[in-house]
Design a protein around this motif. Structure first.
Motif, PDB file in Angstrom:
ATOM      1  N   VAL A 218      11.480  59.117  93.183  1.00 46.77           N
ATOM      2  CA  VAL A 218      11.543  57.953  92.299  1.00 46.77           C
ATOM      3  C   VAL A 218      12.735  58.098  91.364  1.00 46.77           C
ATOM      4  N   GLU A 219      13.186  56.978  90.842  1.00 46.05           N
ATOM      5  CA  GLU A 219      14.295  56.994  89.893  1.00 46.05           C
ATOM      6  C   GLU A 219      13.996  56.046  88.739  1.00 46.05           C
ATOM      7  N   VAL A 220      14.402  56.437  87.547  1.00 46.33           N
ATOM      8  CA  VAL A 220      14.377  55.530  86.410  1.00 46.33           C
ATOM      9  C   VAL A 220      15.616  54.655  86.518  1.00 46.33           C
ATOM     10  N   ALA A 221      15.420  53.398  86.832  1.00 50.51           N
ATOM     11  CA  ALA A 221      16.550  52.491  87.048  1.00 50.51           C
ATOM     12  C   ALA A 221      17.225  52.108  85.746  1.00 50.51           C
ATOM     13  N   LYS A 222      16.419  51.884  84.701  1.00 55.94           N
ATOM     14  CA  LYS A 222      17.004  51.528  83.402  1.00 55.94           C
ATOM     15  C   LYS A 222      15.962  51.690  82.300  1.00 55.94           C
ATOM     16  N   ILE A 223      16.460  51.834  81.093  1.00 51.58           N
ATOM     17  CA  ILE A 223      15.641  51.856  79.885  1.00 51.58           C
ATOM     18  C   ILE A 223      16.193  50.780  78.961  1.00 51.58           C
ATOM     19  N   GLU A 224      15.357  49.814  78.600  1.00 52.64           N
ATOM     20  CA  GLU A 224      15.811  48.675  77.810  1.00 52.64           C
ATOM     21  C   GLU A 224      15.147  48.651  76.443  1.00 52.64           C
ATOM     22  N   ARG A 231      10.391  50.223  74.001  1.00 50.28           N
ATOM     23  CA  ARG A 231      11.346  50.580  75.035  1.00 50.28           C
ATOM     24  C   ARG A 231      10.722  50.365  76.409  1.00 50.28           C
ATOM     25  N   ARG A 232      11.417  49.635  77.277  1.00 49.27           N
ATOM     26  CA  ARG A 232      10.946  49.335  78.631  1.00 49.27           C
ATOM     27  C   ARG A 232      11.609  50.275  79.614  1.00 49.27           C
ATOM     28  N   VAL A 233      10.787  51.030  80.363  1.00 49.28           N
ATOM     29  CA  VAL A 233      11.283  51.969  81.360  1.00 49.28           C
ATOM     30  C   VAL A 233      10.935  51.433  82.739  1.00 49.28           C
ATOM     31  N   THR A 234      11.954  51.203  83.558  1.00 52.36           N
ATOM     32  CA  THR A 234      11.767  50.626  84.895  1.00 52.36           C
ATOM     33  C   THR A 234      12.009  51.677  85.956  1.00 52.36           C
ATOM     34  N   LEU A 235      11.061  51.790  86.912  1.00 51.01           N
ATOM     35  CA  LEU A 235      11.133  52.741  88.002  1.00 51.01           C
ATOM     36  C   LEU A 235      11.358  52.035  89.332  1.00 51.01           C
ATOM     37  N   VAL A 236      12.021  52.722  90.246  1.00 47.28           N
ATOM     38  CA  VAL A 236      12.139  52.262  91.627  1.00 47.28           C
ATOM     39  C   VAL A 236      11.860  53.447  92.555  1.00 47.28           C
ATOM     40  N   LEU A 237      11.428  53.126  93.776  1.00 48.15           N
ATOM     41  CA  LEU A 237      11.292  54.150  94.803  1.00 48.15           C
ATOM     42  C   LEU A 237      12.675  54.358  95.406  1.00 48.15           C
ATOM     43  N   ALA A 238      13.199  55.554  95.292  1.00 50.92           N
ATOM     44  CA  ALA A 238      14.594  55.816  95.647  1.00 50.92           C
ATOM     45  C   ALA A 238      14.783  55.834  97.171  1.00 50.92           C
ATOM     46  N   GLY A 239      15.930  55.337  97.609  1.00 52.58           N
ATOM     47  CA  GLY A 239      16.312  55.418  99.005  1.00 52.58           C
ATOM     48  C   GLY A 239      15.548  54.495  99.917  1.00 52.58           C
ATOM     49  N   GLU A 240      14.930  53.440  99.382  1.00 50.78           N
ATOM     50  CA  GLU A 240      14.155  52.514 100.210  1.00 50.78           C
ATOM     51  C   GLU A 240      14.574  51.074  99.943  1.00 50.78           C
TER      52      GLU A 240
END
Length: 240
Positions: A218-224, A231-240
């Protein structure tokens, strides 16, 4: 009308036979289901209901009246008759991604102790948590620590406590915007890690994978910045 929630006992069930209790444009109620109804930031499941001579695409799943679950038909879909036996089949690929995402959000929560969760949303492509937190860690450090927890292959289990036990341990509840459902007398807890020193332990009614390794990278895509201390922390499944 009451729908038995089969996913509560086994989140890996992909299909089940069931009897139609009610059917209308607002949705089909079954006596049992593998479909998770939208709640707690987790989307409702999609899939299909099949019966002799027909099928209905399920566009969403919602909580219905009483203890029923509404399987919402896609536009123009045929409806089964009341009393008919159907097979409910999940869109498993989507559900499994949601399970991986949901579990990864629990891990994220464990890495920001003490900060209340002011909101959140689970999605198949990206997911987020909002924290009551003036200064969050960097997205690089969070990504590294998240993947260390994933690689450690911690077991994910569940248990139940009474409402009185939860009242005696209010710190178990991290979400400020959503409180655990009450009224049944007991609360479902999801634990990541061993019982003696869990990585994360909090009330949750959603579906999760059996171990953290199943999440994948997983990766933290951004922190807003969403406010003075939000603070909003957005995650994505990496490499998919």
């Amino acid at each position: 009308m009451t729908t038995a929630l089969l996913f509560r006992d086994d989140a890996y069930l992909r299909e089940a036979t069931a009897r139609v209790l009610a059917a209308g444009p607002e949705g089909v109620v079954l006596d049992r289901t593998v479909f998770y109804p939208r709640a707690g930031g987790q989307p409702g499941d999609t899939g299909v209901l099949r019966w002799a001579g027909g099928e209905m695409a399920v566009a969403d799943t919602l909580k219905g009246p009483g203890d029923g679950v509404l399987h919402v038909p896609a536009a123009g879909a045929a409806l089964p008759e009341v009393g008919a036996e159907v097979t409910a089949l999940l869109d498993w690929e989507r559900r499994h991604r949601l399970m991986r995402m949901h579990t990864s959000l629990h891990l994220l929560c464990s890495l920001i102790p003490g900060a209340g969760v002011t909101g959140g949303q689970i999605g198949a492509e990206k997911s987020r948590l909002d924290f009551d937190l003036p200064e969050p860690p960097t997205k690089e450090s969070l990504t590294e620590r998240l993947n260390e927890l994933v690689a450690a292959d911690h077991p994910v289990t569940e248990g139940w406590i009474t409402e009185a036990e939860l009242d005696a341990n209010p710190s178990l509840v991290r979400t400020l915007s959503v409180q655990p459902p009450r009224g049944s007398g007991r609360i479902r807890l999801v634990r990541i890690g061993d019982a003696a020193s869990p990585v994360d332990l909090q009330p949750c009614g959603g579906t999760h994978v059996r171990s953290t390794r199943e999440i994948g990278r997983v990766e933290v895509a951004k922190i807003e910045n969403k406010g003075k201390a939000n603070r909003r922390v957005t995650l994505v499944l990496a490499g998919e």
